[in-house]
Design an enzyme around this catalytic site. Structure first.
Site, short mmCIF file in Angstrom:
data_model
loop_
_atom_site.label_atom_id
_atom_site.label_comp_id
_atom_site.label_asym_id
_atom_site.label_seq_id
_atom_site.Cartn_x
_atom_site.Cartn_y
_atom_site.Cartn_z
N ASP A 138 -2.79 2.48 -6.22
CA ASP A 138 -1.74 2.57 -5.21
C ASP A 138 -1.67 1.37 -4.26
OD1 ASP A 138 -4.10 3.07 -3.91
OD2 ASP A 138 -3.38 4.79 -2.76
N GLU A 139 -2.32 0.26 -4.60
CA GLU A 139 -2.19 -0.92 -3.75
C GLU A 139 -2.37 -2.19 -4.57
OE1 GLU A 139 -5.25 -2.12 -0.98
OE2 GLU A 139 -6.61 -0.58 -1.75
N ASP A 162 0.86 -1.18 0.00
CA ASP A 162 0.00 0.00 0.00
C ASP A 162 0.90 1.23 0.00
OD1 ASP A 162 -2.14 1.69 0.13
OD2 ASP A 162 -2.74 1.16 2.17
#
EC number: 2.7.7.7
Length: 364
Positions: free
Chosen positions: A116-117, A18
């Site tokens: 973003d993860e 993350d």
């Protein structure tokens, strides 16, 4: 008596990565003068008459209670010295692609959950490294060295625990949850921290006197099923750290879309068509990225009074051509009844997706 069988595969090695305050971190990286200052990604309310919402913010801004989806006006009231940045989503997407290429060095079993993860299954990885913790550290190092950003990592034997672990120590943390530690780890967590347990379920659990993982562990399976149906069994398993969901490198997408909310209402047709064009090009680029073609184009329009209209057109053939998507979306808009209210949101979505079966050019 167990209604559903409990099968707990603890042999896998799963990493959840993350990125730390991703959008804001990219802006800080590109403008070091922002470091140590509260940064909010969103329209400056002083320039928009108080309209707009926070997309995300850095950790300095979070100290003031600012969070995503908060109105920009409230964010400013909480922290008048906050620096508001509209954001550059094409830049963020480019950085996200760079990060995913780093993941692919270690395993092809990468399941992106957002820009973003992502989850990575490194049980059988490309480098033959036995330690998932070592791989997580290498990924953190590679991202910092090559991209200039930090990320938090969670390592465990399933996706549920790996995600909880990545949230445990931020920013730039690394948390390992072993099978022998899982129950203790979960017991201490507030129930609202459990991934996949929504706000309404949390309220219902609180009404039942369930506030922590330890509380949940003590509830009989049938009681949870009586209150929550099939989801009750999921809760029963979560309390025991059981989740056998695989890391899916090719997640089945039902649609690909792009939409934007406007701080300043759109009235002029030229402005509206220009925004439809931007969304259409974004959808075409995403179709290209995911190697998908689509047949049905959906236009979503939300007016100032929050009236929302959606209309779709199904094409005779599959496409991911930006000009065609733009043309059809524009035609859909032209077919809508006139509404004098300004437009606050426009979205273009492609559905009826199929894997790319031919080399169709992408015209941007």
């Amino acid at each position: 008596m167990l209604i559903f069988p409990l099968i707990n595969d603890t042999s896998r090695k799963i990493i959840h990565i993350d990125m730390d305050a991703f959008f804001a971190a990219v802006e800080e990286r590109d403008n070091p003068a922002l470091k140590g200052k509260p940064v909010v990604i969103g329209k400056d309310p002083r320039e928009t008459g108080g309209r707009g919402v926070v997309s995300t913010c850095n950790y300095e801004a979070r100290k003031y209670g600012i969070h995503s989806a908060m109105s920009s006006k409230e964010a400013y009231e909480r922290c008048p010295k906050a620096i508001f940045i509209s954001g550059n989503y094409e830049k963020y997407r480019t950085v996200g692609d760079q990060i995913r290429r780093i993941f692919k060095r270690y395993t092809d079993l990468v399941e992106p959950m957002s820009i973003d993860e992502a989850y990575l299954d490194v049980t059988d990885n490309k480098l033959g490294i036995k330690s998932a913790v070592k791989i997580a550290k290498l990924i953190q190092h590679d991202i910092w060295k090559e991209v200039g950003l930090t990320c938090s990592a969670g390592v465990s034997y399933n996706k549920f625990l790996a995600k909880l672990a990545s949230d445990f120590e931020k920013p730039h943390g690394l948390t390992l949850v072993l099978k022998e530690d899982a129950l203790c780890f979960l017991a201490k967590l507030p129930i609202e921290k459990f991934h996949g347990v929504g706000k309404k379920s949390v309220e219902k659990l609180h009404d039942m006197g369930i506030y922590t993982g330890q509380d949940l562990l003590a509830v009989p399976e049938m009681t949870l099923i009586d209150h929550f149906g099939r989801f009750g069994f999921d809760l029963y398993r979560k309390a025991r750290g059981i989740s056998n969901s695989p890391v899916k490198s090719d997640r089945i997408r039902k649609s690909i879309g792009s939409e934007r909310t406007y701080a300043k209402l759109l009235y002029q047709e030229t402005d509206i068509k220009a925004e439809i064009s931007k969304n259409a090009k974004r959808v075409a680029a995403l179709l290209q990225d995911h190697k998908k073609l689509g047949k049905t184009i959906v236009l979503k329009v939300r007016y100032a009074d929050f009236t929302t209209l959606t209309k779709r057109v199904t094409l005779p053939e599959l496409t991911r051509n930006a000009a065609q998507i733009e043309q059809v979306a524009g035609d859909i808009f032209d077919s809508l009844s006139e509404n004098p209210a300004g437009i606050r949101l426009l979205g273009v979505t492609m559905t009826n997706l199929e894997d790319k079966v031919a080399d169709i050019s992408l015209n941007l």
